[in-house]
Each structure stands twice: as C-alpha cells, then as structure tokens.
Design a protein around this motif. Structure first.
Motif, short mmCIF file in Angstrom:
data_model
loop_
_atom_site.label_atom_id
_atom_site.label_comp_id
_atom_site.label_asym_id
_atom_site.label_seq_id
_atom_site.Cartn_x
_atom_site.Cartn_y
_atom_site.Cartn_z
N TYR A 14 -4.40 -0.40 -14.09
CA TYR A 14 -3.11 -1.30 -14.20
C TYR A 14 -1.99 -0.47 -14.56
O TYR A 14 -2.30 0.66 -15.20
CB TYR A 14 -3.29 -2.24 -15.61
N ASN A 15 -0.85 -0.88 -13.98
CA ASN A 15 0.57 0.08 -14.55
C ASN A 15 1.12 -1.36 -14.93
O ASN A 15 1.09 -2.39 -14.74
CB ASN A 15 1.28 0.65 -13.42
N VAL A 16 2.22 -1.03 -15.81
CA VAL A 16 2.87 -2.08 -16.53
C VAL A 16 4.38 -2.22 -16.28
O VAL A 16 5.36 -2.69 -16.93
CB VAL A 16 2.89 -1.88 -18.30
N ARG A 17 4.91 -1.94 -14.88
CA ARG A 17 6.16 -1.65 -14.21
C ARG A 17 5.97 -1.69 -12.82
O ARG A 17 4.58 -2.00 -12.15
CB ARG A 17 6.55 -0.62 -14.68
N PHE A 18 6.94 -2.02 -12.04
CA PHE A 18 6.72 -1.98 -10.61
C PHE A 18 6.34 -0.64 -10.00
O PHE A 18 6.66 0.40 -10.80
CB PHE A 18 8.25 -2.30 -9.95
N GLY A 19 5.69 -0.57 -9.17
CA GLY A 19 5.38 0.87 -8.25
C GLY A 19 6.70 1.42 -7.74
O GLY A 19 7.67 0.70 -7.51
N ASP A 20 6.79 2.65 -7.65
CA ASP A 20 7.97 3.48 -7.18
C ASP A 20 7.21 4.29 -5.97
O ASP A 20 6.45 5.15 -6.34
CB ASP A 20 8.73 4.14 -8.01
N PRO A 21 7.16 4.06 -4.90
CA PRO A 21 8.11 3.30 -3.83
C PRO A 21 7.97 1.90 -3.65
O PRO A 21 8.45 1.13 -2.61
CB PRO A 21 8.44 4.19 -2.67
N GLU A 22 6.84 1.09 -4.12
CA GLU A 22 6.37 -0.04 -3.67
C GLU A 22 7.57 -1.11 -3.88
O GLU A 22 7.74 -1.93 -3.22
CB GLU A 22 5.01 -0.35 -4.56
N CYS A 23 8.09 -0.86 -4.96
CA CYS A 23 9.30 -1.85 -5.39
C CYS A 23 10.34 -1.92 -4.22
O CYS A 23 10.82 -2.94 -4.05
CB CYS A 23 9.75 -1.35 -6.76
N LEU A 80 2.84 -7.05 -13.86
CA LEU A 80 1.90 -6.07 -13.80
C LEU A 80 1.33 -5.55 -12.62
O LEU A 80 1.48 -6.43 -11.54
CB LEU A 80 0.69 -7.12 -14.38
N TYR A 81 1.27 -4.26 -12.48
CA TYR A 81 0.81 -3.86 -11.32
C TYR A 81 -0.62 -3.62 -11.17
O TYR A 81 -1.28 -2.59 -11.99
CB TYR A 81 1.75 -2.31 -11.09
N ALA A 82 -1.15 -4.20 -10.37
CA ALA A 82 -2.83 -4.18 -10.30
C ALA A 82 -3.06 -3.29 -9.22
O ALA A 82 -2.82 -3.64 -8.16
CB ALA A 82 -3.54 -5.35 -9.90
N GLN A 102 1.16 -1.06 0.11
CA GLN A 102 0.00 -0.10 -0.08
C GLN A 102 0.84 1.41 -0.01
O GLN A 102 2.05 1.22 0.36
CB GLN A 102 -1.06 -0.03 1.06
N ASP A 103 0.44 2.23 -0.93
CA ASP A 103 1.34 3.38 -1.00
C ASP A 103 0.56 4.72 -0.35
O ASP A 103 -0.67 4.49 -0.31
CB ASP A 103 1.95 3.59 -2.01
N HIS A 104 1.15 5.76 -0.07
CA HIS A 104 0.34 7.07 0.30
C HIS A 104 0.64 7.94 -0.73
O HIS A 104 1.76 8.46 -0.92
CB HIS A 104 1.18 7.56 1.76
N LYS A 105 -0.33 8.36 -1.51
CA LYS A 105 -0.13 9.37 -2.62
C LYS A 105 -0.05 10.73 -2.37
O LYS A 105 0.73 11.73 -3.13
CB LYS A 105 -1.02 9.11 -3.80
N ARG A 106 -0.71 11.24 -1.22
CA ARG A 106 -0.65 12.66 -0.93
C ARG A 106 0.42 12.82 -0.24
O ARG A 106 1.24 12.13 0.40
CB ARG A 106 -2.14 12.81 -0.05
N THR A 138 0.96 12.89 -5.29
CA THR A 138 2.44 12.70 -5.63
C THR A 138 2.50 11.38 -6.27
O THR A 138 1.78 10.49 -6.47
CB THR A 138 3.47 12.78 -4.42
N GLY A 139 3.79 10.92 -6.57
CA GLY A 139 4.12 9.65 -7.12
C GLY A 139 4.04 8.56 -6.01
O GLY A 139 4.18 7.52 -6.38
N GLY A 140 3.96 9.09 -4.83
CA GLY A 140 4.10 8.23 -3.71
C GLY A 140 5.02 8.68 -2.63
O GLY A 140 6.18 8.83 -2.80
N1 GLY Z 1 3.45 4.54 -6.24
C1 GLY Z 1 2.47 4.58 -7.48
C2 GLY Z 1 3.13 4.31 -8.82
O1 GLY Z 1 4.31 3.62 -8.72
O2 GLY Z 1 2.38 4.53 -9.74
#
Ligand code: GLY
Ligand code: AMP
Length: 420
Positions: free
Chosen positions: A283-292, A267-269, A210-214, A224-226
């Motif tokens: 969907y995103n087609v990559r690892f999340g940042d900062p989830e990765c 795949l990032y669902a 789980q990330d925090h976008k705000r 934000t991007g996270g």
């Molecule tokens: N942290 C969200 C993203 O990578 O899209």
C-alpha cells in the motif's frame, strides 16, 4: 475554496492543473510547487513536513482544504495537526500512514483482514532471518521495513544474495528504515495499481494504472520512481477490481477503522494479479507519481468537491465520472537518473509540445529563471496524452516529446508495451 497543495512534483502539477479548472477553486497555492505549477497556482516556501508551520499558514491564509501530495508529510503527522486545528485535509494521519511507512504493519493488517498477500516473516536479527531463509524457496523478496525511497526491496535469486541483502539492511544500509526486514514469498503475475478514496468510512474506487519502474527500455536498468504509466490497466477487469475491493481493500480499511486509525485520503493498492486473482504487493498512502498524471487526464468531472468530501467525511454523497479514453504519460528524466545528474539545463519547445488539446506537459523537477524553464531534478517532466486507444495516446505522447528540446534528457521508448 482556498486550496493548498503540498508537494512539487509531476503528481502535484497534475492535481493543481485539475483543481485549477474547478469552479469551486478561488485561490490555489502550492508549496513548494515548480515551474509548471506556477502557471496555475502561486508557489510558496513552506516547511511541508512541519505540521505547526503548515497549520499556521493554513489558518492565516483561510485555507479551506489542504491536499497532501507526497508521503513524507503524512508519515510526519501533518494531516493530524491540520485536523486537530480544524483545517480540512486530504490525506491520512500518521497512524493510518503506517500502511506505507511500515511493511510489517501492512502485513499485520492483511493478516487481521484475511487479505491475500505474499507469505512473509519479519526479523530484527540476522541469524533467525537466515534460518527462516533456509526453509524458503527462491527467488525470495527481502524488504527494509520502512521508507527507503523505492530502494528497499531486493528480489534475490540466490541464497547468497538474500543473505547479503539481510546483512546490508540490518547493518544500516537504509538507516532506521532497515532496522527490521520483511522476507516475502516471490509472487508471479502481472502488477497493477488501484486507487481508492476513503473518508474513514465510505469508499470510492477511482481508477487503475500500470507504471514502469525500471529506468531503461525492456524493463532493464535500476529501479526508479516510475518512468511512465497508463490508465486504465487492462489486467484490472471489472471482476478483478471487484475482487480487489471485497477481498483486500474493504477488509483492510475496516481493520484500520476498528483499530481507531480510520483511513482518510487516497489509498494506492499495488496488486499482483494471477489467473484473475489479486494479491496485495504494497500500500501507499498517496497518489502514485506518475500514475496520478494519467488519472487526472481521464477525469470526466470536477475532482475538487470529491477531495473536499473525502476530507469532510461526506464521500458517500458525491460521485466522480471518468472519460472513456485511456491516457499515457512518458517521463522525461535527466541523463544519469536515478544516479547523479546535472541540473539547471534549459528546456524549450514546451508550448509546441502541449499544443494538442489531448496533451499536457506536467512538470516534475523544473524551475523558472526569468522566462526559461530549467531542469531541477531527476524526473523532470511528464508528457501526458489522451487518445481513443492506448496506442493513440502513446502516439500523441511520443509525438509531443519530439517537440521538446533538451539534449540532457532521456526517456523510455516503450511505455505501454504490456498493454499493446
Ligand atoms: N510510481 C510509483 C509510486 O508512486 O510509488
Ligand atoms: P514495493 O516497494 O513493495 O512496491 O516493491 C517494489 C517492487 O518489487 C514491486 O512493485 C514489485 O515489482 C516487486 N515486489 C515487491 N514485493 C514482491 C513480491 N512479494 N513478489 C514479487 N514481486 C514483488
């Protein structure tokens, strides 16, 4: 193996850190990399969205695997060019990358796969879009169809705000990305991210986060991007994960293969979970940042052979193990981010911050000048820790941040509040 990583953020530092520990990794190169990546890889200049340039480099340098971090090169078709030239690549081709590049496309795939998601309609003209709005309830979600750096989603509480968002997007506020708008039902529930590897056929669920976008504490401020993340996501129980696989991920991947665009990569669902039922947000087609970053901290085995198997379409033959301990990452950002911010400020105390073996400081926007690490972006570092519990991981991450000296930085103090 000679490995080339494309990208230069915290996600790519975490990948480089994990891969550099693999006995299979002979040489690790990153383009463009950053000051942290430079500790484990050689960093080079390369036009990473130019398929010919990347292919020429990979061929000349006998690269055995290219790992594409961000979405832009994937959407540009860099993975297709590499595959055509016979270079193994981790990341989907242009057609499969439409799952991130076009929200309307993803909705169409969900329809065909009967995957649960928010009800929607899409438009290229304002008048029919507004007519449709009048029949919907509030709040309502208005999205630019294409890539808009996380800014193309408006959750409108009033009809006037919704109409203004439509006028903005179709009026060119997001350029070509907003030439089409998707209007979606507002879903309630708890969000989580789920990462799955697919080699075009076989699938391997990885982990959840789980990330925090705000930008600010209390989930306030601009998107934000996270600003931080943790793994696993408590809301993603084994049951929810099984439902997400069988109801959403597998049918959508099968639909992509049926259309001649088999999905190869991670795949990032993005899911919304309510009463134990997952629905797809995006969907995103990559690892999340900062989830990765938190995923890499939780690896219990070598990820490099698994990424290679994904590229070689032999994913069914490999497995990956995870450490039981949760991980958390806190983003250190430049004051002003996601708006304007200063660059080139000296950051110190990094060795002290990462002295604990359960703590890693992943660099995002940094560069080296002599021996000094300088800020060089909005999200600058990810202080990442593992612990026996999410609370313990959080304590270690925040203790490490205290050791870093950078007056121009800020971070959220409440990462993980939902899980705690
Ligand atoms: N942290 C969200 C993203 O990578 O899209
Ligand atoms: P996206 O760029 O599609 O991930 O959207 C950004 C954020 O907007 C998501 O992470 C959600 O928090 C929110 N969001 C997007 N679509 C919806 C929806 N249909 N219902 C509720 N929230 C949404």
């Amino acid at each position: 193996m000679n490995v080339l990583i494309l990208g230069g953020g915290g996600r790519e530092h975490a990948l480089a850190w994990a891969i550099s520990q693999s006995p299979d990794c002979e040489r690790l190169v990153a383009a463009p990399g950053n000051a942290g990546i430079a500790e484990v890889a050689s960093c080079i200049d390369l036009a990473i969205e130019d398929g010919d340039a990347v292919t020429a480099y990979a061929k000349a340098e006998n690269i055995d695997l290219v790992i594409v971090g961000p979405e832009a090169p994937l959407v540009a078709g860099v993975a297709d060019d590499l595959r055509t030239a016979g270079v193994a690549v981790f990341g989907p081709g242009k057609e499969a990358a439409k799952l991130e590049d076009s929200k309307a496309f993803t909705k169409e795939i969900c329809d065909a796969a009967k995957a649960p998601t928010a009800g929607y309609a899409h438009f290229t003209e304002a008048a029919p879009a507004k007519e449709y709005l009048a029949s919907q309830s509030l709040p309502i979600v208005i999205k630019a169809d294409g890539l808009a750096a996380g800014k193309g989603v408006i959750i409108a509480e009033t009809l006037a705000d919704a109409e203004a968002a439509i006028d903005d997007m179709l009026g060119g506020a997001f350029g070509a990305a907003g030439a089409e708008v998707v209007i979606e039902e507002f879903m309630t529930g708890e969000e989580a991210s789920f990462f799955i590897l697919c080699d075009g056929d076989a699938v391997l669920p990885l982990a959840t986060a789980q990330d925090h976008k705000r930008a600010f504490d209390g989930d306030k401020g601009p998107n934000t991007g996270g600003m931080g993340a943790y793994s696993p996501a408590p809301v993603m129980t084994a049951e929810v994960e099984a439902r997400a696989m069988s109801e959403i991920v597998k049918p959508c991947l099968a639909e992509m293969a049926r259309r001649g665009a088999p999905y190869q990569g991670v795949l990032y669902a993005g899911l919304m979970i309510e009463n134990g039922a997952p629905r797809l947000v995006e969907y995103n087609v990559r690892f999340g940042d900062p989830e990765c970053q938190v995923l890499m901290m939780r690896l219990g085995s070598d990820i490099l052979p698994v990424l290679k198997a994904c590229a070689d379409r032999t994913l069914a033959d490999v497995s990956l193990s995870w450490r039981p301990e949760p991980a958390m990452t806190v983003v250190l950002a430049a004051e002003g981010y996601p708006g304007g911010y200063a660059k080139g400020e000296v950051i110190s105390g990094l060795a002290e911050a990462s002295a604990d073996p359960d703590v890693e400081v992943f660099h995002a926007g940094t560069k080296l000048e002599g021996d000094a690490v300088l800020s060089n972006g909005g999200r600058v570092m990810n202080i990442t820790a593992r612990g026996d519990t999410i609370a313990a991981a959080r304590e270690k991450a925040y203790a490490a941040i205290e050791k870093i000296n950078w007056p121009g930085g800020f971070h959220r103090k409440d990462i993980g509040w939902r899980a705690l």
